[in-house]
Each structure stands twice: as structure tokens, then as C-alpha cells.
Design an enzyme around this catalytic site. Structure first.
Site, PDB file in Angstrom:
ATOM      1  CG  ASP A 149     -49.250 -20.590  24.122  1.00 25.18           C
ATOM      2  OD1 ASP A 149     -48.311 -19.609  24.635  1.00 25.18           O
ATOM      3  OD2 ASP A 149     -50.374 -21.000  23.629  1.00 25.18           O
ATOM      4  CD  GLU A 163     -48.601 -16.913  27.418  1.00 27.49           C
ATOM      5  OE1 GLU A 163     -48.058 -15.815  26.866  1.00 27.49           O
ATOM      6  OE2 GLU A 163     -49.175 -17.664  26.995  1.00 27.49           O
ATOM      7  CG  ASN A 197     -56.270 -21.603  24.591  1.00 32.14           C
ATOM      8  OD1 ASN A 197     -57.269 -20.832  24.631  1.00 32.14           O
ATOM      9  ND2 ASN A 197     -56.255 -20.691  23.599  1.00 32.14           N
ATOM     10  CG  HIS A 237     -56.639 -16.834  26.482  1.00 32.35           C
ATOM     11  ND1 HIS A 237     -57.025 -15.658  26.871  1.00 32.35           N
ATOM     12  CD2 HIS A 237     -54.990 -16.095  26.752  1.00 32.35           C
ATOM     13  CE1 HIS A 237     -56.193 -15.257  26.868  1.00 32.35           C
ATOM     14  NE2 HIS A 237     -55.486 -14.979  26.554  1.00 32.35           N
ATOM     15  CG  ASP A 276     -59.563 -20.439  22.043  1.00 33.73           C
ATOM     16  OD1 ASP A 276     -58.474 -19.838  20.720  1.00 33.73           O
ATOM     17  OD2 ASP A 276     -59.715 -20.546  22.353  1.00 33.73           O
TER      18      ASP A 276
END
Ligand code: CA
Length: 506
Positions: free
Chosen positions: A221, A256, A133, A225, A191
Site C-alpha cells: 500500500d 501501489e 507507510n 508515500h 506515517d
């Protein structure tokens, strides 16, 4: 004919409008075999060279503890998830500076290759954290992006990140040239921009690199997002899963998605397995059921969740856990030792791939700041050999009076309960992939369900419970565990379950 074309157009329009949930005609299986996983923070697990930091050699020295099919004193897991092992400026390493290397504090690439080989010999598959991410703000891509902005040169690496001309949100931080960059978690974790094709290519090269090293897959992970939209996240992970399966068909990928059920479940359509956050933690379904003693409701919820996953992917894998490196440890919110053992039986005996957080099996505690949740594995209460230093800043003293060595020697220990439950499960393969069907019982303190040809019954109450085998649809006792030492029995067609005990019927 015209009418038919009209219907087809309406149908296509409807499909297009419902496009936020990508429909797929065929979702290949996530994995050919399900596993019992163990999550490891390498830096706090076992230190081989006495520098205070856990390392890969230390982990290798503990593989027999994790699974040694021919040995004694082994936990009996079949998979390990390593939290990030790539070089990183932080202790937690969720900000990567080099995706193709092992953090020097943890060891070398040769150590990693040896870990894979030694784990394989013991029937343990290794998955590693893949943190895509964001990168570290010290990653060469980000440094190159900043340099491009400073020098005004042709944008290449700045396209890997989300730079804007205006500060469009609270997650944006100043960059050279009057620009801003997105960093959702921390300004030192910029990001990545997965709209960039070159970056997607880099991500696949990284995945291929580690798969060729022999990892079974990845823990992904911050999967929710990558984009700020559910539809785009699902599109991205569908692409990622398909691309990874082209490299390794039976790859294990678990995402996740730290969120509620309505956001988690659609991720199963992408082919990912997803951590079951709603069942985890102090306010999750498992602990709430233990506290209320309502086994009937727990069975209903287990059945419903299994059905919801299968609706989205017939091979979808339920990934239950009690706690992880981001949550308070389970022994802290389950203070009663009998219920702690019951909790172990509950999450480990549900079909899927459950995840044990290192130290959970010996009742380690820790809550509050992250460092407290990631303290050193207590191999022994009296012998400090191999025990790393706690992460700097950890403010809670480890709680269990007994470490691994003492608990292995104590037949009533939590560790030996975990071992007994995993050994019991291994004898009933349908507890890995059977469909969960609740068995309705009059006694609401019992949680009973069928999983393939096995029947699981837990007594969530402090009272002994009796139930007719006929009501359960079982014929014979296939094994049991009982925290209080009182034995589970079958007499005259009646199963007697002592307080907090669990039984498997066949
Ligand atoms: Ca070390």
C-alpha cells in the site's frame, strides 16, 4: 594511467549524480509464475455466520467459484489479493493496530491457515495487503510513542514515526510535549519513519511471519508515500525486495504507485511489480481506446509499456486492471455490455498479472465515496445467503440485475465471458510472459500484437472486420471470444472478427 584514473573519477561522479535511479547489475525475477489475480475486500465478499460482515470462512466457501480446476461454474483465477485483514478500528482496515493477527470480525488465524491450505489445493496463491507507510493511531507503537513524549522518557517508539518540533507541513498534527507528527492520509494514520533501523527490522519480521503462514507475497500500500522523495522510495523498496527474497525467493510483490508513468516505471528497477494506473479507470488508456475505437494506438501503447518495463527489469510484470477499491467500478464507465466484454478480453490477454476487482466480472457498479466502490458481492439476485451488509454509509444501490448464480446460468453473461477469456488464456502460456510486439495493420480499429508464439487481435469497433492471416503472421485460429454471439472465422486465409470480438492465432 593518470588519465585513466581521471576518466574513472568522472564516470564515478556521473554514476553518483544519476544515483536517483539506483542501477543494479542483476535484478532477480519477481516470480517464477505469473497469475491472474482477483482483488477481494473480505468484509464485503461472503458472510459465513450471518452477522452481516464478510469473513474468511465465507471466502473459503467461495474458493471453488474462484478456481476449481475439476469443477464447473468456476472463474479460473490463480491468485487472490486480500485487502487488509489485520485488526483495525475502521471498516476498510488500512489503519492496522496489530500486524500479527487477523481482525476478529474476519475470523481467526486458524481460519487464515485453512484459507491458505484450501486455496493451494485449488491452485490459488494468496497475497495480502501490507500497509507499512503508516499505522493506526491506536497501534501500540504510536501509543507508546505518545507516552514517551508525555513522560519524557528515553525515545524508542517515537523514532518509529516522524515527530517534529515545528508544524512543518499541512500533514502534521499536534502531539504531546509541543511536538507534531506526520500523517499524510489522515490524522489517525501516522506515517512511519523507515530511516529507523529497528522499525525496518520489525517490518521484516512482519513479512517473515506472513510468508511463513504461506502467503505468496504482498500488495504494498502507498508505496510512493514511504518517503517524500522518489530516490529514497526506490532505495527503500530495493532494500525491501532484496530482504524479502532472502526469505522467499519467488515472492510476488506488487506496489501501489498511484501516479503517472514517469513515477511508476522507475519502481520496476527495485524488483517490484507495479499496478498500471495509466491504463486503468475511466480516463485510462484502455477505456479511452474503447471509446475512440483506435486499436492501433492501443497496440502501440501496450508494446511501449511492455518495452519500458523490460528495460528496467527483464522479469518485470505488467499489472493491468480496470478498476480497484479506490476507483469507480468499470461497469459504471463502460455502460455498453459488448464493450464491457471487450474490455475484459483486452486487459486479461496482455502478458503480465492482471487484477480483477471482485464484482467486476458481474458488472457491479459503484462510484463516489469509497464505501460505494466496496459494496457487497452479489452472489444471487434472489437468494441473500452469504451476501454481507454494505459498508455503513454506502449510498448507491447495487446495479446488476443478475448476480453470480443468474450469470452462471446465462451463457451470454459478462461472468461467462470472463470465464471464457481466462480459459482461452490458460491454453496459451506465452500470454503470461511473452514480449509484446505490435502488428501494424491498415485497419486502425484492430488492436493486434504478438506475445511469444501467440497473436492477439481485438476488434475495437462496432463493424465486422476482415484481415488476412498473412498480415498478422498467424497460421491457425487458437481460440476466440465474441460478445455479440457472431462467430469468429477463418476462411481462405482471411480472419473475420465480428464487432468487439477477440481472437488468438498461433
Ligand atoms: Ca461474518
Amino acid at each position: 594511467m593518470k588519465k585513466l584514473i581521471g576518466y574513472a573519477a568522472i564516470l564515478l561522479a556521473l554514476l553518483f549524480l544519476s544515483g536517483c535511479a539506483p542501477s543494479r547489475t542483476e535484478i532477480p525475477p519477481n516470480t517464477s509464475s505469473r497469475r491472474d489475480f482477483y482483488e477481494i475486500f473480505v468484509g464485503s465478499f461472503c458472510d459465513s455466520d450471518g452477522d452481516g460482515l464478510g469473513d474468511l470462512q465465507g471466502l473459503i466457501s467461495k474458493l471453488d467459484y474462484l478456481n476449481n480446476p475439476r469443477g464447473r461454474d468456476t472463474l479460473g483465477v490463480s491468485g487472490i489479493w486480500l485487502m487488509p485483514i489485520n485488526p483495525s478500528p475502521t471498516y476498510h482496515k488500512y489503519d492496522v493496530t496489530d500486524y500479527y493477527a487477523v481482525d476478529p470480525g474476519y475470523g481467526t488465524m486458524e481460519d487464515f491457515e485453512r484459507l491458505i491450505a484450501e486455496a493451494r489445493e485449488r491452485g490459488i496463491d494468496v497475497i495480502i495487503d501490507l500497509v507499512i507507510n503508516h499505522t493506526s493511531s491506536k497501534h501500540p507503537w504510536f501509543l507508546a510513542a505518545l507516552e514517551e513524549l508525555r513522560s519524557g522518557s528515553e525515545p524508542r517508539y517515537q523514532l518509529y514515526y516522524n515527530f517534529t518540533d515545528e508544524r512543518v507541513g499541512a500533514d502534521y498534527y499536534p502531539a504531546p510535549g509541543g511536538k507534531f507528527y506526520e500523517a499524510h492520509f489522515w490524522n489517525e494514520m501516522p506515517d512511519l519513519n523507515m530511516d529507523n533501523e529497528a522499525l525496518r527490522g520489525e517490518i521484516l519480521n512482519i513479512a517473515r511471519f506472513w510468508l511463513e503462514k504461506g502467503v505468496a507475497g504482498f500488495r504494498l500500500d502507498a508505496a510512493r508515500h514511504v518517503y517524500n522523495s522518489q530516490a529514497r522510495n526506490l532505495e527503500f523498496w530495493t532494500w525491501f525486495v532484496d530482504a524479502c527474497r532472502d526469505i522467499k525467493e519467488d515472492i510476488f510483490l506488487v506496489g501501489e504507485v498511484w501516479s503517472g508513468e514517469s513515477e511508476i516505471l522507475p519502481f520496476y528497477e527495485t524488483g517490484l511489480a507495479v499496478f498500471n494506473f495509466p491504463f486503468a479507470g475511466h480516463d485510462g488508456t484502455i477505456n479511452r481506446s474503447l471509446n475512440s475505437g483506435n486499436g492501433g494506438r492501443l497496440a502501440s501503447e501496450l508494446e511501449r509499456w511492455d518495452r519500458e518495463i523490460r528495460l528496467r527489469n527483464p522479469d518485470g510484470i505488467n499489472c493491468l486492471f480496470l478498476s480497484n477499491h479506490d476507483t469507480g467500478r468499470s461497469a459504471g464507465f463502460i455502460p455498453d455490455p459488448n464493450r464491457r466484454k471487450l474490455a475484459a478480453a483486452v486487459y486479461l490477454l496482455v502478458p503480465g498479472s492482471p487484477f480483477i476487482y471482485y464484482g467486476e466480472e458481474i458488472g457491479m457498479t459503484g462510484s463516489g465515496i469509497d464505501e460505494n466502490k466496496r459494496t457487497a458481492m452479489l452472489w444471487s439476485a434472489s437468494d441473500p445467503t452469504g451476501i454481507p451488509r454494505n459498508p455503513a454509509g454506502a449510498e448507491q444501490v447495487r446495479a446488476p440485475a443478475q448476480g453470480v448464480a443468474e450469470q452462471l446460468a446465462d451463457r451470454n453473461s459478462l461472468l461467462n465471458y470472463y470465464r471464457a477469456v481466462l480459459a482461452l488464456k490458460a491454453r496459451h502460456p506465452s500470454l503470461y510472459d511473452g514480449e509484446v510486439v505490435k502488428i501494424d495493420l491498415e485497419n486502425q480499429g484492430l488492436c493486434a500484437f504478438r506475445a511469444g508464439d501467440a497473436i492477439v487481435v481485438h476488434n475495437l469497433t462496432g463493424e465486422s472486420a476482415a484481415v488476412a492471416l498473412g498480415d498478422l503472421g498467424g497460421v491457425a485460429l487458437g481460440g476466440s471470444v465474441s460478445p455479440t454471439g457472431a462467430s469468429v472465422s477463418v476462411k481462405n486465409g482471411v480472419l473475420t472478427l465480428p464487432p468487439y470480438a477477440s481472437a488468438i492465432l498461433t
